[in-house]
Scaffold this motif. Structure first.
Motif: not given
Lengths: 510, 394
Positions: A43, A46, A134-136, B252-258, B261
């Motif tokens: 990725m 990172y 949170i999708n981390i 995106p490494a992280f986002s606030l929604t899944k 879902d």
């Protein structure tokens, strides 16, 4: 990039050739670039995280050394940066979900008393749907390089010299053979080797190449032929218990559960030590020695002996940077036990953000406390001393430690505490077995284990079994062309034994 | 050490290691997945006498018989007072995911022999398994002509699975098992046109030449099996890596929604399924004339040999159902007045009743084979044997 992937099969020879053909001053930079390519192949974004963490720690190290009067705040700043990053990526969801769970339960409890605390439930969100998560995506190897950075700044704070060359520091942080899952290096040792490389006119060593390649092949075999073949047995056993828990009925039997538990003990060992072997082997071919991580852990004679043999680089890190700063063993008896428990609970949490990992750490912490207490009693009793010195005593110690470790692995592997308890209770029932037993009968595992045993006897350095014919054979096979023939066969063998679906390394998730 | 001694040690090590590996792989059942060879007439066919250990989806250790069938040894000449059923099909009939005694062909033979009732003057049954993985309907017909009819069967059962129709279309990019087979077209008056242009062209390719030149190794060496598996993986890797963009910073490494879902994802999935079903119906309409022509040709071939033909509708992979094809098949069956043993409904009913899937992933599991054997047995007793003069033989 995985060590057992085709990408690495092309990447490493290229790096190897460039490294040894390049002028020695360019080599560290070349390795640094290769390490970032290795890391960013998964990725790319990172790579920036690794870069900025490296930059921050480099300057923190310099600052601690330069401004002695402000060393402590600088150290705290460094710790906040490293632990903050680690906690954000690794523990945010765990904390949010734990908090949501507590709030939901609190709201439910308070409603009983006739007071409406609906706002608590709103705050907690719908826990069952992971709405609070949170999708981390966890950056690969973050637990490992965060610990290496902490070791670095703490050692500078304790008086060691920082690394002045940013390329060298960058390479220490990103060195690809140990980047994703360790071993957790010590910078003094690594930089010493790097300086040796630059100062002495070190050329390619055939001996190191042979040792490195032998180790890498051993690691490849452990991973793809052993660990990946054990994985379906483990999954079938543990998932079967989970299915039984949810849907009822007999998913797996007692023997199935025993096989699954033993299989996991072997899987995690072969998986992690296989990765370490491939990493250490690759490093050795480039002229670097990385610390060893394993020393036949399943023949440990006590819980404390186990931690001297299992994931050695982590246990020594925990000892040096957590247990000793807490006071270590030079405090009162109960304080020492407290220190041990804290160290092991945090060690468990380091492995993953889940309660079963904490339970596993706590279980080992309790084991170490009991071990220390028992050691104190045994020291005073001649009878116990004699018993433990005898062959029977040693065998009993090893078997008891193994049983203890196996129970720990159940806590480690299970996805929930209820699953762990169900597996443990199934071990002592007499349910008819078929699922995992029939899988084992169809598997290539027994043959793969046989091949590994032959290879380990012939080539592994840890092998204690060295009768004269084996030594003679070892010497005869020490010539490079013979080794090449054997490596080719081991490679074919590993590919032949590998299942159609490769599994990711277990320790990558940590 | 003198140079010759080093070379000698290396050679001896290599030879001994390879011999050890061959032995080990033979015992452990490794490198035995390549059991198909080029067959200019039919595209590909199994290697006679080849031992196969199969570990994908299920497990089996089997040996293809000398007639290249996944069956025990059968004599070409039919034994006296034996009623022979030839079953043609693809991997569902071949059944490498289950052991020899769990295939529905074996179970059907066992069941028929236990029933004590046989048509004509027969006292025993033989159910011959002519199934070969990846065969399309056209290849089934060719295997009927080339192989099955030579065994003088009393009944031919031809499997028509819901997804096989797509394989009648040309697919020269798919490698050996796609590009080597003949193409089929529907001519005027439902005639079948068999065309070898594509396959002959493929036979000149480097892949075909390599396969021909290494036939001995493919037949005998398990190390070769592993090496060619490695080569295939390398090709897949190349394909995958050439298609994939190398450095993509936009992930995106992280986002606030899944994403999983959201309602949008569910709606998109439903739309995807609808589009797939519509595409499936369209391509089925387009390709069915070819399948129809193959069935007609097979029927004519069987009639010429005075053997009745039964069509067998097996469920699709993992239970996939092609409703458009079901209707078209009904039409062909009605026109030709052929018996159709349709297992679609019995499988759905059994799934609802027991909650079992009857599939491992795509293929039938042992219970699926059992269910198929049971239903074919009932169908034959009810619809086929009575017209052939059934009598008790015990």
């Amino acid at each position: 990039m995985l060590f057992n992937s085709l990408n690495y099969l092309l990447f490493f020879p290229l790096v190897f050739a460039c490294f040894w053909l390049a002028p020695k001053k360019v080599r560290p930079f070349l390795l640094l670039v290769a390490s970032y390519v290795f890391y960013m192949s998964w990725m790319p974004i990172y790579g920036l995280l690794l870069f900025f963490l490296t930059l921050a720690n480099y300057f923190v190290g310099i600052a601690i050394n330069k401004f002695q009067s402000k060393a402590k705040p600088m150290l705290i700043l460094g710790l906040v940066i490293n632990l903050g990053t680690l906690c954000f990526f690794k523990y945010t969801n765990f904390l949010l979900q734990s908090l949501a769970s507590v709030l939901t339960q609190a709201a439910a409890f308070l409603n009983i008393n006739g007071i409406n605390f609906a706002w608590l439930t709103t705050m907690a969100g719908d826990v069952s749907r992971d709405a609070v998560a949170i999708n981390i995506i966890l950056p690969l190897g973050i637990s490992f390089f965060a610990f290496e950075f902490i070791h670095y700044i703490v050692d500078i704070y304790r008086g060691d010299k920082p690394i002045s060359n940013p390329i060298h520091f960058g390479l220490f942080a990103a060195f690809f053979p140990s980047q994703i899952a360790g071993p957790i290096k010590r910078y003094q040792d690594f930089i010493h080797q790097l300086h040796q490389e630059l100062e002495q006119n070190r050329s390619f060593s055939q001996e190191k190449f042979k040792a490195g390649m032998t180790l890498a092949m051993q690691g490849l075999f452990k991973k793809v032929a052993l660990s990946d073949n054990l994985s379906p047995l483990v999954a079938r056993g543990f998932d079967g218990v989970q299915t039984s828990l949810i849907a009822g009925g007999a998913g797996v039997g007692t023997l199935d559960a025993w096989i699954a538990v033993f299989a996991f003990a072997l899987q995690i060992y072969f998986d992690f030590s296989g990765y370490t072997d491939m990493g250490r082997g690759s490093a050795l071919m480039l002229g670097f020695s990385l610390p060893d991580n394993f020393n036949l852990p399943y023949i440990a004679s006590s819980a404390s002996d186990f931690w001297k043999r299992w994931h050695i680089s982590l246990s020594s890190w925990l000892r040096d940077y957590l247990y000793i700063p807490l006071g270590g063993g030079r405090v009162s008896r109960w304080h020492k036990h407290f220190n041990l428990m804290v160290t092991m609970l945090l060690g468990g949490l380091w492995h993953g953000a889940a309660w079963h990992f904490v339970a596993w750490g706590g279980f080992h912490g309790a084991g170490l406390v009991v071990n220390h207490e028992y050691g104190a009693i045994a020291d005073k009793s001649n009878l116990l001393k004699q018993f433990h010195a005898s062959a029977l005593g040693r065998i009993c110690s090893v078997l008891f430690t193994l049983a203890f470790v196996l129970v720990g692995w159940v806590l480690f592997r299970a996805q929930t505490m209820s699953q762990a308890l169900a597996v443990l209770s199934l071990l002592f029932q007499s349910q008819p077995s078929q699922a995992v037993v029939s899988m084992l009968a169809q598997s290539t595992l027994p043959y793969a284990i046989g091949v590994y045993a032959i290879y380990a006897i012939l080539f592994a350095n840890t092998s204690a079994y060295k009768p004269r014919p084996v030594v003679a054979l070892r010497q005869a096979l020490d010539v490079l062309p013979a080794r090449v023939a054997i490596w080719a066969c081991v490679f074919i063998c590993a590919v032949g034994f590998s299942p159609s679906h490769a599994e990711p390394f277990i320790y990558f998730q940590f | 050490m003198p140079r010759w001694q080093t070379i000698a040690i290396a050679l001896v090590t290599l030879v001994l290691s390879l011999a050890f590996l061959e032995f080990l792989f033979a015992v452990a059942g490794i490198g035995e997945n390549e059991y198909l060879k080029i067959d200019p007439a039919i595209g590909f066919s199994p290697i006679p006498g080849k031992q196969v250990t199969w570990r994908e989806e299920g497990f089996c250790r089997t040996v293809w018989n000398t007639q290249a069938m996944r069956d025990k040894e059968r004599t070409l000449a039919k034994p006296a007072r034996t009623y022979r059923i030839a079953v043609l099909g693809d991997s569902f009939v071949e059944g490498l995911q289950v052991s020899d005694d769990q295939t529905f062909c074996h179970l059907l033979e066992e069941k028929l022999n236990q029933s004590g009732v046989a048509p004509s003057n027969a006292t025993r049954f033989e159910v011959l398994n002519f199934g070969v993985a990846n065969y399309n309907l056209g290849q089934e017909y060719l295997r009927l002509k080339q192989k099955a009819l030579a065994f003088n069967p009393d009944l031919v059962v031809m499997a028509v699975r819901p997804d096989t129709i797509y394989q009648l279309a040309l697919n020269p990019q798919g490698g050996f098992m796609y590009a080597s087979r003949p193409s089929f077209f529907a001519g005027a008056n439902h005639t079948l046109i068999e065309d070898h242009t594509m396959s002959e062209n493929w036979m000149k390719s480097s892949e075909a030449k390599r396969m021909k030149s290494t036939l001995w190794l493919r037949e005998h060496s398990r190390i070769w099996g592993v090496v060619s598996q490695m080569a295939r993986n390398l090709m897949l890797w190349q394909k995958h890596n050439l298609e994939k963009p190398k450095l993509n910073f936009s992930t995106p490494a992280f986002s606030l929604t899944k994403e999983t879902d959201t309602v949008k994802v569910t709606q998109a999935k439903a739309q995807e399924q609808l589009a797939a079903a519509q595409a499936c119906a369209k391509s089925t309409q387009f390709l069915w004339p070819i399948a129809d022509a193959v069935i007609r040709q097979a029927d004519q071939e069987c009639k010429a040999h005075k053997v009745p033909l039964v069509l067998l509708r097996l469920p699709g992979p993992g239970g996939f159902r092609n409703i458009a094809e079901d209707k078209l098949l009904q039409g062909t069956v009605k026109t030709l007045n052929l018996p159709l043993c349709d297992l679609t409904e019995p499988f759905i009913a059994a799934q609802e009743k027991t909650g079992q899937r009857f599939f491992i992933v795509f293929h039938l599991d042992p219970d699926g084979h059992k269910l198929a054997a049971e239903n074919i047995f009932q169908f034959l007793n009810a619809n086929v044997f009575p017209s052939q003069g059934t009598e008790a033989h015990n």
